[in-house]
Design a protein around this motif. Structure first.
Motif, PDB file in Angstrom:
ATOM      1  N   ILE A   1     124.570  70.505  48.684  1.00 20.35           N
ATOM      2  CA  ILE A   1     125.745  69.676  48.380  1.00 20.35           C
ATOM      3  C   ILE A   1     126.005  69.657  46.876  1.00 20.35           C
ATOM      4  N   LEU A   2     124.941  69.473  46.085  1.00 19.58           N
ATOM      5  CA  LEU A   2     125.094  69.471  44.625  1.00 19.58           C
ATOM      6  C   LEU A   2     125.629  70.804  44.119  1.00 19.58           C
ATOM      7  N   ASP A   3     125.110  71.910  44.662  1.00 20.63           N
ATOM      8  CA  ASP A   3     125.574  73.240  44.248  1.00 20.63           C
ATOM      9  C   ASP A   3     127.057  73.420  44.560  1.00 20.63           C
ATOM     10  N   ALA A   4     127.491  72.939  45.722  1.00 22.31           N
ATOM     11  CA  ALA A   4     128.898  73.067  46.115  1.00 22.31           C
ATOM     12  C   ALA A   4     129.793  72.273  45.163  1.00 22.31           C
ATOM     13  N   ILE A   5     129.374  71.067  44.826  1.00 22.26           N
ATOM     14  CA  ILE A   5     130.166  70.237  43.922  1.00 22.26           C
ATOM     15  C   ILE A   5     130.183  70.843  42.523  1.00 22.26           C
ATOM     16  N   ALA A   6     129.025  71.370  42.077  1.00 19.63           N
ATOM     17  CA  ALA A   6     128.957  72.010  40.765  1.00 19.63           C
ATOM     18  C   ALA A   6     129.847  73.253  40.703  1.00 19.63           C
ATOM     19  N   ALA A   7     130.060  73.890  41.857  1.00 18.33           N
ATOM     20  CA  ALA A   7     130.940  75.068  41.926  1.00 18.33           C
ATOM     21  C   ALA A   7     132.400  74.659  42.122  1.00 18.33           C
ATOM     22  N   ASP A   8     132.661  73.355  41.940  1.00 18.85           N
ATOM     23  CA  ASP A   8     134.015  72.807  42.012  1.00 18.85           C
ATOM     24  C   ASP A   8     134.628  72.885  43.408  1.00 18.85           C
ATOM     25  N   ARG A   9     133.773  72.799  44.435  1.00 21.83           N
ATOM     26  CA  ARG A   9     134.285  72.743  45.810  1.00 21.83           C
ATOM     27  C   ARG A   9     134.557  71.286  46.157  1.00 21.83           C
ATOM     28  N   ASP A  10     135.629  71.046  46.857  1.00 20.00           N
ATOM     29  CA  ASP A  10     136.020  69.694  47.246  1.00 20.00           C
ATOM     30  C   ASP A  10     135.092  69.211  48.359  1.00 20.00           C
ATOM     31  N   PRO A  11     134.267  68.180  48.094  1.00 20.14           N
ATOM     32  CA  PRO A  11     133.321  67.720  49.121  1.00 20.14           C
ATOM     33  C   PRO A  11     133.989  67.122  50.354  1.00 20.14           C
ATOM     34  N   ALA A  12     135.225  66.672  50.211  1.00 24.02           N
ATOM     35  CA  ALA A  12     135.938  66.119  51.367  1.00 24.02           C
ATOM     36  C   ALA A  12     136.601  67.225  52.189  1.00 24.02           C
ATOM     37  N   GLY A  13     136.757  68.398  51.606  1.00 23.66           N
ATOM     38  CA  GLY A  13     137.415  69.491  52.304  1.00 23.66           C
ATOM     39  C   GLY A  13     136.483  70.648  52.643  1.00 23.66           C
ATOM     40  N   THR A  14     135.230  70.546  52.215  1.00 24.59           N
ATOM     41  CA  THR A  14     134.241  71.591  52.481  1.00 24.59           C
ATOM     42  C   THR A  14     133.371  71.134  53.649  1.00 24.59           C
ATOM     43  N   THR A  15     133.168  72.007  54.624  1.00 23.37           N
ATOM     44  CA  THR A  15     132.353  71.620  55.775  1.00 23.37           C
ATOM     45  C   THR A  15     130.893  72.020  55.581  1.00 23.37           C
ATOM     46  N   VAL A  16     130.060  71.405  56.370  1.00 22.15           N
ATOM     47  CA  VAL A  16     128.633  71.732  56.391  1.00 22.15           C
ATOM     48  C   VAL A  16     128.448  73.234  56.642  1.00 22.15           C
ATOM     49  N   ALA A  17     129.219  73.776  57.593  1.00 20.51           N
ATOM     50  CA  ALA A  17     129.103  75.203  57.931  1.00 20.51           C
ATOM     51  C   ALA A  17     129.404  76.105  56.743  1.00 20.51           C
ATOM     52  N   ASP A  18     130.226  75.626  55.807  1.00 19.40           N
ATOM     53  CA  ASP A  18     130.587  76.429  54.633  1.00 19.40           C
ATOM     54  C   ASP A  18     129.408  76.648  53.684  1.00 19.40           C
TER      55      ASP A  18
END
Length: 123
Positions: A55-72
């Motif tokens: 989750i931290l890596d996704a947010i650090a990569a500027d991915r929207d946590p509300a629009g990114t799914t677990v599967a992603d």
């Protein structure tokens, strides 16, 4: 019991906490916080896991946590251990693979062991 003979089953967390692959990262983070865990198992066609680091890596990569799914962002082809494995061997696996959580599998998924569980037991 000496730490050399401690087994995974002696420190693993149960029951397992799961999340849908369709859930958002916000939902996953909320679930982790409410269950006080650092990883969630993702029941899908093959065993998958989502960790707080994912989750931290996704947010650090500027991915929207509300629009990114677990599967992603989940990790598939997960390493597992048995409840009878010595804790020292589980710790070596975590170090070798650079991971901090291992699902525990007997005939079925029975628990999760984390580096925090191991550190607490071996210290």
């Amino acid at each position: 019991m000496s730490s050399k003979s401690t087994l995974v089953r002696d420190v693993m967390s149960t029951p397992l906490v799961t999340i849908s692959p369709d859930a958002t990262l916000v939902e996953a983070a909320t679930r982790m916080r409410s269950e006080n865990v650092g990883a969630l198992l993702v029941p899908s066609t093959e065993l998958a896991i989502l960790t707080s680091t994912d989750i931290l890596d996704a947010i650090a990569a500027d991915r929207d946590p509300a629009g990114t799914t677990v599967a992603d962002v989940m990790t598939e082809s997960v390493e597992t251990v048995t409840p009878e494995l010595r804790l020292t061997e589980a710790a070596a696996m975590m170090e070798n693979f650079g991971i901090s959580h291992l699902p525990v599998v007997d005939d079925d998924l029975v628990g999760m062991v984390s580096s925090t569980d191991i550190t607490a037991q071996l210290s």
